[in-house]
Motif scaffolding. Structure first.
Motif, PDB file in Angstrom:
ATOM      1  N   PHE A 173     100.219  40.509 -38.843  1.00  0.00           N
ATOM      2  CA  PHE A 173     100.179  39.904 -40.163  1.00  0.00           C
ATOM      3  C   PHE A 173     101.141  40.645 -41.096  1.00  0.00           C
ATOM      4  N   LEU A 188     110.595  38.548 -33.850  1.00  0.00           N
ATOM      5  CA  LEU A 188     110.340  37.104 -33.939  1.00  0.00           C
ATOM      6  C   LEU A 188     109.360  36.868 -35.080  1.00  0.00           C
ATOM      7  N   GLN A 214     106.304  39.243 -34.586  1.00  0.00           N
ATOM      8  CA  GLN A 214     106.017  39.681 -33.225  1.00  0.00           C
ATOM      9  C   GLN A 214     107.165  40.539 -32.717  1.00  0.00           C
ATOM     10  N   ASN A 216     106.757  42.695 -26.663  1.00  0.00           N
ATOM     11  CA  ASN A 216     105.572  43.178 -25.939  1.00  0.00           C
ATOM     12  C   ASN A 216     104.421  43.558 -26.870  1.00  0.00           C
ATOM     13  N   ARG A 217     104.434  43.004 -28.054  1.00  0.00           N
ATOM     14  CA  ARG A 217     103.341  43.257 -28.991  1.00  0.00           C
ATOM     15  C   ARG A 217     102.717  41.939 -29.417  1.00  0.00           C
ATOM     16  N   GLY A 218     101.528  42.043 -30.018  1.00  0.00           N
ATOM     17  CA  GLY A 218     100.880  40.852 -30.542  1.00  0.00           C
ATOM     18  C   GLY A 218     101.461  40.450 -31.877  1.00  0.00           C
ATOM     19  N   LEU A 219     100.980  39.331 -32.385  1.00  0.00           N
ATOM     20  CA  LEU A 219     101.391  38.882 -33.710  1.00  0.00           C
ATOM     21  C   LEU A 219     100.785  39.811 -34.760  1.00  0.00           C
ATOM     22  N   TYR A 243     103.788  35.997 -39.986  1.00  0.00           N
ATOM     23  CA  TYR A 243     103.462  36.939 -38.924  1.00  0.00           C
ATOM     24  C   TYR A 243     104.760  37.367 -38.261  1.00  0.00           C
ATOM     25  N   PHE A 260     107.055  34.275 -37.497  1.00  0.00           N
ATOM     26  CA  PHE A 260     106.369  32.988 -37.524  1.00  0.00           C
ATOM     27  C   PHE A 260     105.763  32.742 -38.900  1.00  0.00           C
TER      28      PHE A 260
END
Lengths: 115, 116
Positions: free
Chosen positions: B46, B88, B38, B41-44, B36, B90
């Motif tokens: 896919f 970022l 990021q 200021n955004r969501g994770l 994932y 993950f």
């Protein structure tokens, strides 16, 4: 389709106060998950709803955290009373099936700061 | 218990150079692996997944990842980095055994910075 919506986006509260976070999943997604990332560490699972039922709450840290999903639509996560170590980013995600092989749709998160 | 390790908190690369973000995992049973991203200021979001099949999987924005069972790794790669890839990242794993093992377990994240 609308994505997963979380609000507030930011919250700053004092230690001992109560805060309620809300998550609106994608319409039709029965599965709803809460995760949190504390102090730049890994994103940790908190709990999983299937419709209005708690399927797995093994990640809830303690009884100061209460999650609900009345009616199987949106969910709230209440922290009462908040402690300093609760600061972090709380993410919500949803999926049609569980477990999903196609990833999960996450919201933008709520950044909680406890001072 | 399953776990994910991302050994690098920060990765810096020059634009146009190849990039690698490392991930190793531990899980019982067959692993289901995800990356994932990021953005601020955004969501994770896919990026890609490995469930079964070819060890090299391709995802969004030109990213790919290679599943290595013997090394229990799932490194994220891109042949030519863009400044817009700065974000970022993950890595996540879930197991195939029932119960909590089916929940996603994430690593601590790697901040990728692509320098112009």
């Amino acid at each position: 389709e609308a994505g997963v919506t979380q609000f507030p986006s930011h919250s700053v509260i004092e230690k001992g106060q109560t805060v309620t976070l809300r998550c609106d999943p994608i319409s039709g997604h029965d599965n709803l998950y809460w995760y949190r990332r504390v102090m730049g560490k890994e994103i940790k699972f908190l709990l999983h709803f299937v419709k209005e039922s708690k399927q797995d709450e093994s990640g809830m840290p303690n009884n100061r955290f209460l999650a609900e999903r009345t009616g199987g639509t949106y969910s709230t996560l209440k922290v009462q009373p908040a402690e300093l170590e609760d600061s972090g980013v709380y993410f919500c995600a949803s999926s049609q099936v569980h477990p999903s092989n196609y990833g999960y749709t996450f919201g933008s998160g709520t950044r909680l700061t406890v001072v | 218990a399953q776990s994910v390790a991302q050994p690098e908190d920060q990765v810096n690369v020059a634009e146009g150079n190849p990039l690698t973000v490392k991930c190793t995992y531990s899980v019982s049973g067959n692993p289901y692996l995800f990356w994932y991203v990021q953005y601020p200021n955004r969501g994770l979001q896919f990026l890609l997944k490995y469930i079964t099949g070819d060890n090299l999987v391709k995802g969004s924005y030109g990213f790919e990842a290679e599943f290595n069972k013997s090394q229990t790794s799932f490194h994220l790669k891109k042949p030519s980095a863009l400044v817009s890839d700065s974000a970022l990242y993950f890595c996540a794993v879930r197991g195939s055994i029932s119960g909590s093992a089916r929940q996603l377990t994430f690593g601590s994240g790697t901040q990728l910075t692509v320098l112009p």
